[in-house]
Design a protein around this motif. Sequence first.
Motif, PDB file in Angstrom:
ATOM      1  N   PRO A  44     -17.320  14.709   9.795  1.00 13.19           N
ATOM      2  CA  PRO A  44     -16.284  14.549  10.826  1.00 13.19           C
ATOM      3  C   PRO A  44     -16.452  15.476  12.020  1.00 13.19           C
ATOM      4  O   PRO A  44     -16.095  15.117  13.141  1.00 13.19           O
ATOM      5  N   GLU A  45     -17.009  16.671  11.788  1.00 11.31           N
ATOM      6  CA  GLU A  45     -17.126  17.640  12.874  1.00 11.31           C
ATOM      7  C   GLU A  45     -17.992  17.144  14.025  1.00 11.31           C
ATOM      8  O   GLU A  45     -17.862  17.621  15.153  1.00 11.31           O
ATOM      9  N   LYS A  46     -18.872  16.184  13.737  1.00  3.60           N
ATOM     10  CA  LYS A  46     -19.733  15.662  14.800  1.00  3.60           C
ATOM     11  C   LYS A  46     -18.944  14.907  15.863  1.00  3.60           C
ATOM     12  O   LYS A  46     -19.454  14.639  16.944  1.00  3.60           O
ATOM     13  N   ALA A  47     -17.699  14.575  15.556  1.00  6.96           N
ATOM     14  CA  ALA A  47     -16.869  13.860  16.525  1.00  6.96           C
ATOM     15  C   ALA A  47     -16.104  14.809  17.450  1.00  6.96           C
ATOM     16  O   ALA A  47     -15.483  14.353  18.417  1.00  6.96           O
ATOM     17  N   ASP A  48     -16.149  16.107  17.185  1.00  8.78           N
ATOM     18  CA  ASP A  48     -15.278  17.047  17.896  1.00  8.78           C
ATOM     19  C   ASP A  48     -15.439  16.972  19.417  1.00  8.78           C
ATOM     20  O   ASP A  48     -14.441  16.912  20.155  1.00  8.78           O
ATOM     21  N   ALA A  49     -16.680  16.985  19.897  1.00  6.76           N
ATOM     22  CA  ALA A  49     -16.900  16.990  21.345  1.00  6.76           C
ATOM     23  C   ALA A  49     -16.396  15.700  21.979  1.00  6.76           C
ATOM     24  O   ALA A  49     -15.839  15.720  23.087  1.00  6.76           O
ATOM     25  N   LEU A  50     -16.569  14.583  21.293  1.00  2.00           N
ATOM     26  CA  LEU A  50     -16.104  13.302  21.822  1.00  2.00           C
ATOM     27  C   LEU A  50     -14.583  13.215  21.805  1.00  2.00           C
ATOM     28  O   LEU A  50     -13.971  12.685  22.735  1.00  2.00           O
ATOM     29  N   VAL A  51     -13.963  13.746  20.751  1.00  2.00           N
ATOM     30  CA  VAL A  51     -12.507  13.771  20.693  1.00  2.00           C
ATOM     31  C   VAL A  51     -11.960  14.616  21.838  1.00  2.00           C
ATOM     32  O   VAL A  51     -10.956  14.268  22.473  1.00  2.00           O
ATOM     33  N   ALA A  52     -12.643  15.704  22.146  1.00  2.00           N
ATOM     34  CA  ALA A  52     -12.216  16.555  23.262  1.00  2.00           C
ATOM     35  C   ALA A  52     -12.295  15.813  24.588  1.00  2.00           C
ATOM     36  O   ALA A  52     -11.549  16.122  25.529  1.00  2.00           O
ATOM     37  N   LYS A  53     -13.195  14.799  24.659  1.00  2.00           N
ATOM     38  CA  LYS A  53     -13.325  13.995  25.881  1.00  2.00           C
ATOM     39  C   LYS A  53     -12.333  12.841  25.929  1.00  2.00           C
ATOM     40  O   LYS A  53     -12.220  12.158  26.939  1.00  2.00           O
ATOM     41  N   GLY A  54     -11.640  12.603  24.811  1.00  2.00           N
ATOM     42  CA  GLY A  54     -10.651  11.531  24.808  1.00  2.00           C
ATOM     43  C   GLY A  54     -10.845  10.470  23.761  1.00  2.00           C
ATOM     44  O   GLY A  54     -10.090   9.493  23.713  1.00  2.00           O
ATOM     45  N   ALA A  55     -11.869  10.614  22.911  1.00  2.00           N
ATOM     46  CA  ALA A  55     -12.086   9.632  21.850  1.00  2.00           C
ATOM     47  C   ALA A  55     -11.055   9.809  20.748  1.00  2.00           C
ATOM     48  O   ALA A  55     -10.465  10.877  20.574  1.00  2.00           O
ATOM     49  N   ARG A  56     -10.842   8.749  19.987  1.00  2.00           N
ATOM     50  CA  ARG A  56      -9.976   8.802  18.815  1.00  2.00           C
ATOM     51  C   ARG A  56     -10.858   8.957  17.583  1.00  2.00           C
ATOM     52  O   ARG A  56     -11.829   8.229  17.408  1.00  2.00           O
ATOM     53  N   ARG A  57     -10.525   9.899  16.715  1.00  2.00           N
ATOM     54  CA  ARG A  57     -11.284  10.121  15.493  1.00  2.00           C
ATOM     55  C   ARG A  57     -10.721   9.220  14.379  1.00  2.00           C
ATOM     56  O   ARG A  57      -9.547   9.340  14.005  1.00  2.00           O
ATOM     57  N   ALA A  58     -11.536   8.341  13.862  1.00  2.00           N
ATOM     58  CA  ALA A  58     -11.104   7.490  12.755  1.00  2.00           C
ATOM     59  C   ALA A  58     -11.201   8.265  11.452  1.00  2.00           C
ATOM     60  O   ALA A  58     -12.132   9.048  11.245  1.00  2.00           O
ATOM     61  N   GLU A  59     -10.274   8.021  10.565  1.00  2.00           N
ATOM     62  CA  GLU A  59     -10.274   8.717   9.280  1.00  2.00           C
ATOM     63  C   GLU A  59     -11.183   8.037   8.267  1.00  2.00           C
ATOM     64  O   GLU A  59     -11.553   8.643   7.258  1.00  2.00           O
ATOM     65  N   SER A  60     -11.548   6.779   8.524  1.00  2.00           N
ATOM     66  CA  SER A  60     -12.401   6.036   7.591  1.00  2.00           C
ATOM     67  C   SER A  60     -13.156   4.970   8.364  1.00  2.00           C
ATOM     68  O   SER A  60     -12.828   4.650   9.520  1.00  2.00           O
ATOM     69  N   VAL A  61     -14.175   4.396   7.715  1.00  2.00           N
ATOM     70  CA  VAL A  61     -14.906   3.290   8.333  1.00  2.00           C
ATOM     71  C   VAL A  61     -13.961   2.114   8.560  1.00  2.00           C
ATOM     72  O   VAL A  61     -13.993   1.466   9.614  1.00  2.00           O
ATOM     73  N   ARG A  62     -13.120   1.833   7.592  1.00  2.00           N
ATOM     74  CA  ARG A  62     -12.167   0.735   7.734  1.00  2.00           C
ATOM     75  C   ARG A  62     -11.274   0.949   8.948  1.00  2.00           C
ATOM     76  O   ARG A  62     -11.017   0.014   9.719  1.00  2.00           O
ATOM     77  N   ASP A  63     -10.811   2.172   9.125  1.00  2.00           N
ATOM     78  CA  ASP A  63      -9.982   2.519  10.282  1.00  2.00           C
ATOM     79  C   ASP A  63     -10.747   2.277  11.577  1.00  2.00           C
ATOM     80  O   ASP A  63     -10.223   1.697  12.535  1.00  2.00           O
ATOM     81  N   ALA A  64     -12.002   2.696  11.606  1.00  2.00           N
ATOM     82  CA  ALA A  64     -12.824   2.532  12.810  1.00  2.00           C
ATOM     83  C   ALA A  64     -13.043   1.064  13.136  1.00  2.00           C
ATOM     84  O   ALA A  64     -12.915   0.635  14.292  1.00  2.00           O
ATOM     85  N   VAL A  65     -13.376   0.265  12.128  1.00  2.00           N
ATOM     86  CA  VAL A  65     -13.648  -1.152  12.340  1.00  2.00           C
ATOM     87  C   VAL A  65     -12.400  -1.887  12.819  1.00  2.00           C
ATOM     88  O   VAL A  65     -12.454  -2.738  13.714  1.00  2.00           O
ATOM     89  N   ALA A  66     -11.258  -1.532  12.241  1.00  4.17           N
ATOM     90  CA  ALA A  66     -10.015  -2.222  12.586  1.00  4.17           C
ATOM     91  C   ALA A  66      -9.471  -1.804  13.949  1.00  4.17           C
ATOM     92  O   ALA A  66      -8.639  -2.513  14.525  1.00  4.17           O
ATOM     93  N   ALA A  67      -9.939  -0.681  14.471  1.00  2.71           N
ATOM     94  CA  ALA A  67      -9.338  -0.122  15.683  1.00  2.71           C
ATOM     95  C   ALA A  67      -9.742  -0.845  16.958  1.00  2.71           C
ATOM     96  O   ALA A  67      -9.042  -0.746  17.972  1.00  2.71           O
ATOM     97  N   SER A  68     -10.873  -1.571  16.950  1.00  3.33           N
ATOM     98  CA  SER A  68     -11.422  -2.109  18.198  1.00  3.33           C
ATOM     99  C   SER A  68     -11.976  -3.510  17.998  1.00  3.33           C
ATOM    100  O   SER A  68     -12.318  -3.899  16.877  1.00  3.33           O
ATOM    101  N   GLY A  69     -12.115  -4.216  19.093  1.00  7.54           N
ATOM    102  CA  GLY A  69     -12.689  -5.556  19.041  1.00  7.54           C
ATOM    103  C   GLY A  69     -14.201  -5.559  19.025  1.00  7.54           C
ATOM    104  O   GLY A  69     -14.825  -6.587  18.764  1.00  7.54           O
ATOM    105  N   LEU A  70     -14.807  -4.406  19.315  1.00  9.31           N
ATOM    106  CA  LEU A  70     -16.263  -4.281  19.317  1.00  9.31           C
ATOM    107  C   LEU A  70     -16.633  -3.046  18.510  1.00  9.31           C
ATOM    108  O   LEU A  70     -16.141  -1.949  18.773  1.00  9.31           O
ATOM    109  N   VAL A  71     -17.506  -3.230  17.528  1.00 12.42           N
ATOM    110  CA  VAL A  71     -17.954  -2.134  16.671  1.00 12.42           C
ATOM    111  C   VAL A  71     -19.448  -1.928  16.894  1.00 12.42           C
ATOM    112  O   VAL A  71     -20.242  -2.866  16.738  1.00 12.42           O
TER     113      VAL A  71
END
Length: 297
Positions: A44-71
């Motif tokens: 998860p720590e690899k997402a820190d810099a992107l989250v600081a830029k405004g990305a949303r950190r998904a808690e799971s793959v399922r969460d990530a897939v369901a969050a957007s229309g393009l994966v």
Amino acid sequence: MTTTSGNNSARPGVSVIGLGEMGSALAAAFLDGGHPTTVWNRTPEKADALVAKGARRAESVRDAVAASGLVVVSVKGNAAARDILELAGDALSGQAVVNLTDGTSAEIREVAEWATGQGVGYLHGQIMTIAPGVGQPETVVFYGGSDTVYDRHRSTLGLLGGRGTLVSADAGVPSLYGMAVHGTMWGTLNGFLHAAALLTDEGIEVKHFLEQAGASISALSGIFPMIAGEVDSGEFATPFGALEHHLPSVEDLVKESRARGIDDEFPNYTLGLVAKAVADGHANDSYARLVEHFRKR
């Protein structure tokens, strides 16, 4: 903790799975393009810099897939890509997935077949750059798979490289395009480095050589369309530049290399190809005839 940027709600969301060097660059390109971007990585720590830029950190793959229309998936190996996507379960159904993971055409087709069976709109992409080149106008990306997915998300995918193209409905073809580019690149680089060794052994600066010979070397790519036409048609007879005229020059290069103690494996391999073709009765054919050597079947 999740964070979202506040000024990009009008643009479609994108989820990026895999945040290595390339995956992080892909996610950053979507963020910079104003798309709500969700990210997931096993660490998860690899997402820190992107989250600081405004990305949303998904808690799971399922969460990530369901969050957007393009994966978008960028991980190490297509077996890993499939394993990760399987974690999404039925959230995959109806989603559009673009897999930018390197692999062989067979590996990619296996994932594509599985994904399609899950009700996924599937594209494979071969991005022809290293991470710093992501998003540049001249960056080439070859896509293969669903034309519906490509057309629907073309604008978003354009953020990854200005020269993206759907080359085939077959998801395995982009990897072959990429390998063809790389194979040409490595052959060219090896030939140039052998030449550089030969020149520097004589005390000639390679930069000075290029000042004089650069035009000749640049012109070499100009013959590729002619070679392509001959290979595609299977017609190799030529009134000029036939293999019998290549043979003495290659022999001289091998002799010069040996005399100077320069590794002659690279030119000697070429000598073997040309000599065999001439001995087999193809002396009056063009260099393109040598494609038959590489066609083992």
